[in-house]
Design an enzyme around this catalytic site. Structure first.
Site, mmCIF file in Angstrom:
data_model
loop_
_atom_site.group_PDB
_atom_site.id
_atom_site.type_symbol
_atom_site.label_atom_id
_atom_site.label_comp_id
_atom_site.label_asym_id
_atom_site.label_seq_id
_atom_site.Cartn_x
_atom_site.Cartn_y
_atom_site.Cartn_z
ATOM 1 N N LYS A 293 38.209 34.205 49.731
ATOM 2 C CA LYS A 293 38.491 34.044 48.303
ATOM 3 C C LYS A 293 39.994 34.010 48.093
ATOM 4 C CE LYS A 293 37.413 38.948 47.763
ATOM 5 N NZ LYS A 293 36.384 39.903 47.416
ATOM 6 N N LYS B 73 35.419 29.375 41.979
ATOM 7 C CA LYS B 73 34.938 30.759 42.012
ATOM 8 C C LYS B 73 34.578 31.164 40.589
ATOM 9 C CE LYS B 73 36.102 35.369 43.637
ATOM 10 N NZ LYS B 73 35.407 36.002 42.541
#
Ligand code: ATP
Length: 571
Positions: A411, A241
């Site tokens: 996430k 990420k």
């Protein structure tokens, strides 16, 4: 439709304190608008002439509008300036000083005049055109025309409410999903409205992606840990990420268009990415990635602050030499006439890998296919060691769900002891004058809210009184006073009454220790049950210019974060 009628609808929208009424007024407006003009009516209601991704700006300041008002009314400039000081709104000044009947211009005529003003190059030309327009308008028409020109229409109508009103125009509010789908594929409500009136249900159902029209971005849900990631996604892809700018890059023949997370035009800011995309052999292409500055020598990522300095308009070229960016590409949405959003993630990824072969400015995001918690944990630790903020998990067989947040993407972020793992983006809906040292600033605490898409309203979550410097408080007060309201905004749901209500416009990021239940706030409140609130909230950074109020954290996300925090073990 006469522009005067449109202005009268705007008056009603401005005066309402109920979201339902706002919806009804909009529906009435759209039903009465001429077919040919509906697109224009939609843009004007949003205070625009074209969708914001076209980057058309009026380039007319309040000062210029005052000069034009002085010429059009015959009053001295000093008198106009005095009134502006008193009202703080050029719209109210126009209403006060213009006394003509107006020539009864149509919506299209005024639209064309406004368009000419925006397109005119020199200031002098703009003022001359504006004076002529003002001479043809009645006071109430001028009030809204000048507000549109200075970018301050302030009707506060949300996209979701417009979508619902358009759906009802098709005969049933349940067509909302169809309208929404088209909007998600083009980010242009005017175009959607035109398609709807000219091509009806069928045309809308067949609505297609077009390079040059940003697709509304797919968003990720949160998971608490590696175990939940695997439980929700099963065998899946995990990726680094990156903490940079999310970009959607379009190529159409020899043109390249780059859009931000919020569909703002960003092409000029990224010359090296534009160049790299030109070199890809595809004729038409839409890809997404995260852009960030990388230290060429060490291969380390620079902090986000370095990447974001690009936002300054000047010196982009020099900056691109000093801190070249890389675009870590992670999705392919469209390729040479073919819509890839409907294909499974892995098919999109494979095709993306074929396209991004040379690695320089364009790189592929790091990706690994995993099926065990242990593999996720290892990848996660490694990402954190490399200075990343976490990892993303992606369902292998999922399509790209434009404009929606769901568990196709998740996430997983690093969490800190005694602190929420993630920050929240909240909208300022009012402020309190402040006590003690802050009293002299005239502002001490903000009342903030989160977004509820199903009702298109903002529900209060927290007061925020820390995290800003004194200078920031001063600027905030100035910004908020410009959007001050004399009543609660129709789309705000609050049990608390601040000293000053403002239009829900500015988003700030806050961190907090915990989410708690609270009877004082309306976020997540159902019947007599308490809502949710933040414990020890503090602002991180200043106002987020890249987020619209509807991009704020949603009520649903707050509930989810509340559940997650109960599960996260605090070492
Ligand atoms: P969101 O974009 O989900 O509203 P946000 O802007 O606060 O929230 P985060 O919640 O931190 O961002 O995480 C999601 C964002 O992570 C994406 O929007 C994208 O900008 C970024 N990102 C970084 N790396 C990737 C990747 N490999 N795949 C997808 N997104 C990524």
């Amino acid at each position: 439709m006469k522009f005067l009628e449109l202005a009268q609808f705007f008056e009603r929208l401005e005066g309402t304190t109920s979201r339902l009424e706002m919806f009804q007024i909009l529906y009435e407006l759209f039903s009465q608008a001429d077919k040919e003009e509906l697109g224009k009516v939609v843009y004007l209601t949003m205070g625009e002439l074209v969708p914001s991704f076209r980057g058309l700006e009026f380039g007319v300041s309040e000062k210029l509008v005052m000069e034009a008002l002085s010429k059009a009314s015959g009053l001295k400039l000093s008198s106009i300036q005095k009134l502006y000081k008193e009202f703080g709104d050029v719209g109210k000044v126009a209403l006060e000083v213009l006394k003509r009947e107006g020539k009864g211009l149509s919506v299209s005529q005024v639209y064309e005049e406004l368009y000419s003003i925006a397109r005119a190059r020199g200031t002098l030309d703009k003022v001359m055109l504006l004076i002529n327009l003002l001479k043809a308008l009645s006071a109430i028409e001028a009030k809204f025309a000048v507000r549109i020109i200075v970018g301050n229409l302030r009707l506060g109508v949300g996209e979701a409410t417009i979508i619902e009103a358009l759906a009802l125009l098709l005969g049933d509010r349940n067509y909302r999903q169809l309208v929404e789908r088209a909007y998600n594929l083009c980010s242009d409500l005017g175009l959607v409205a035109e398609t709807l009136v000219h091509k009806g249900l069928e045309g809308l159902a067949e609505f297609k992606i077009q390079p040059g029209y940003p697709i509304r971005m797919a968003l990720a849900e949160r998971v608490a840990d590696a175990e939940e990631l695997i439980r929700r996604l099963g065998r899946c892809a995990i990726e680094a990420k990156y903490d940079g700018f999310r970009l959607q890059v379009h190529k159409k023949d020899k043109e390249v268009y780059i859009y931000s997370r919020n569909s703002e035009p960003m092409t000029e800011m990224f010359p090296e990415i534009k160049q790299a995309i030109m070199e890809i052999s595809a004729r038409e292409l839409i890809i997404e990635g995260e852009a960030l500055a990388v230290n060429e020598e060490t291969g380390e990522f620079y902090p986000f602050q370095i990447t974001i300095q690009r936002k300054r308009k000047y010196g982009v070229y020099e900056y691109s030499k000093e801190y070249p960016l890389k675009l870590f590409c992670f999705d392919l949405l469209y390729l040479d006439g073919e819509d890839y959003t409907v294909k499974p993630f892995m098919d999109r990824r494979k095709r993306l890998e074929d396209l991004i072969t040379f690695r320089n400015t364009l790189e592929l995001s790091d990706l690994k296919i995993v099926q065990s918690t242990k593999e996720v944990e290892e990848f996660f630790e490694d990402a954190i060691l490399r200075g990343l903020e976490g990892i993303m998990g992606k369902r292998l067989d999922a399509p790209y769900t434009a404009g929606s947040r769901n568990f196709n993407w998740v996430k997983l972020k690093r969490s800190y002891k005694g602190q929420l793992a993630d920050t929240l983006d909240v909208v300022i809906v009012g402020y309190f004058y402040g006590r003690g040292a802050r009293a002299k600033l005239g502002i001490g605490t903000l009342l903030t809210a989160v977004y509820e898409p199903s009702s298109d309203t903002f529900k209060t979550l927290s007061k925020v009184g820390s995290g800003f410097t004194e200078e920031e408080w001063v600027s905030l007060k100035k910004m908020l006073d410009e959007i001050k309201l004399d009543h609660k905004h129709a789309r705000v749901d609050s049990l608390i009454t601040p000293d000053v209500w403002v239009e829900p416009k500015y988003v700030i990021t806050v961190s907090a220790d915990e989410i708690t239940r609270s009877p004082l706030h309306t976020a997540g409140k159902v019947g007599d049950e308490p809502g949710y609130a933040l414990r020890f909230p503090r602002a991180v950074g200043f106002v987020r210019s890249d987020k619209k109020p509807e991009d704020a954290t949603t009520v649903e996300e707050v509930l989810r974060m509340y559940q997650l925090q109960k599960r996260v073990k605090i070492e």
